[in-house]
Structures are given as C-alpha cells and as structure tokens.
Design a protein around this motif. Sequence first.
Motif: not given
Length: 368
Positions: A136, A169, A350
Amino acid sequence: MVAVSRLQINQDIKHGVWKGRGTARNPPNRFERARVEAFDDGWDLPEEVSRPRTTLIRDAAKSIIARNDSPDLNFERSVNPYRGCEHGCIYCFARPSHAYLGYSAGLDFETQIVFKPEAARLLEKELSKPGYKVGTIVLGSNTDPYQPVERTLSITRSLLEVLERFNHPVSIVTKSAGVLRDVDILSRMAAKNLAQVHVSITTLDPVLARAMEPRAASPARRLAVIAGLAEAGIAVGVLASPMIPGLNDAELESIVEAAAKAGALSAHTILLRLPHELGDLFSDWLNKHLPERAGHVLSLIRQSRAGALNDPNFHTRFQGSGPYAALLGQRMERVVRQLQLNQERAPLDCGQFAAPAARAAVAQMSLF
C-alpha cells in the motif's frame, strides 16, 4: 471547558501574526551556519511590509516512492507530490523537513511550495520495474496531497490514475475537501478494496481552526467530506490529531462522535509532536494567539513528554508518556469501543496488482 471561540484570538499583523498564515516567523534553517537578523539602524522610519505570497518551485526528483523502516508506522512506502504545505497548520510535524531543501520551517514552509510535475511518470516507471513488490502506498504521509495548488496542478489525481491502472492499493491522508474531486477514481478503486481515506480533524471550533489551520477546510466541511466519501462507498476514517493538551483535547470524544455520525469507520489520534524548530514556532503561536493559556498548555505538553516539548523515540513519540497521555489514550479507547469503530476488516488488496501491459497480454492470450 472554556470554549476557545470565546477567548481573544489575535489575528492582526501588529501582533506579529499574518492573517491567513500559520506564522509570521521565519527562523533560520538549522543546517545553515549563516544567520540573518533584523537590527535597529537608528532611522525612525516605518518599514514597508508586504504580505507573503505563495511561490511554486519545480522539483527535479528522479524517483517518487519514499520508503521507511520505522517500527511504529503501519506503512512502508509513501508518495508526497508536494513538499511544504499552504494549509499553514502551526502544529505540523512536517515543518522541520523543509530545512532539508534549504528553507525555513516557519513562513517558508507554507509559502515556498515544491511540487513534482513528473510524479505520475516516475510512479509508473517504478511500478513497471520487473522486481517491484506491491505494498500500500500512502499519499499525504508528510504534507497534504490536496493542498490548494492541487486544484490547478492535479498531480495527486494523475498519481491516482496511475495507481488505478495498475490496481495498486492506496491510502490517503488529508484535511482538504479537494479529495471529493477524485471520488470517481477512488470509488472504483474502493469497490475492489484498493483505496481508503483518512480525514484529519483537529477541532470542531471554527475560530480555533482558523487560527491553527488558516488555509485548511473548515471543520464542518471536513465532516461533509467524510459523509461524501462514505456515501460513495469509500472506506473512510478520522484522525483526531494532533491532540494538544489544554487546547483541543477536551474535544476528542466530540470529534470522533461527529465523524462516526458522518460515516467514519475508524478513528485514531496522536499527541502533538514538536520536533526541532517546531517547539519554538508553536510556543510563539500560543503566546501571540492565546497568551492567557500558553503557560498551561506548554506545561501539560511537558508533562506528557518527560519534561520536554518533544519526544523523538519510537513507540512513545505518537502517544506520549505519563498520566495525562495515558488518560488521553484511555478516553480514545473508550469512545472507539462505544461507537464500535476500528472493527477488523480486510486490509487493502495487494493481490490484484499488475502492470497494464501484462494484463493486456493475458487478455490477448485468452482469445486463443
């Protein structure tokens, strides 16, 4: 609790305060040996003072993803399209980082804005590398990705366009209503569990907010942002931060409750941090805006920081230490529990990450 809005808040240049700016001071860069100081030249003539204007400075960065290995942060990589922030929040822990660019943590931080015009191209280049491992990316870990200049430069939006193409993400931290402009991208990504937003709300008092965060969205507008994001199906949380002992800490529960009512699913807080030059800047702000409370506020901060204004140590720098900080943490835990916030939910996905070219090749092969 005495409402800050009922107190005298000085907002005039004769008190050393620029209206619309967090500070009028520009302390020396801590890395520079030379110092520039004002002095009395003996001539009793008025000095002409012009209001500071925002200057945009191009950043010729060669890479865009910043990585950290801090043990008390829950993210490993971030992207900051801007350095410096025109919101002018006097408490901003990122102010001292402007010294690395040769600028002051004071007025320079909110007027000398460095922007990265090649950010989207650099991000696409890094995400396309064969050895890239997905994780992320946080937008706004240092300065706000939706500060005023974003309205015209749209660098943050261009980054989101790249992240969406890669199914990468992203988590956003902001106190700006500008994030609603990109609700189209964010809602599509959120539907795939690829996006979330955290909105920072420091106070519900518009008078205090105007003094502390002169160019940020009003508290009411930020609550409306939470509502708008939630309505669009985007996971949104509130950051009731920073909590400043004796100034806004009495509002902790009210902020969390208002955010939850607007649609926030999570709530977190940190104690005020005052690294490097920020201690003097914030103390000066207190003495100019709220002189009758300054001593009490600074005393409570020291009680929560082992006698100092700042604690740089991992694991205690965000929460503080001592009875006052412990009580603040207990209050936060209680309101979160009462409102059933911070419920366990799946982390951002992910597993969907893939370069657009690779996805196109797979789609092409499926035709045979």
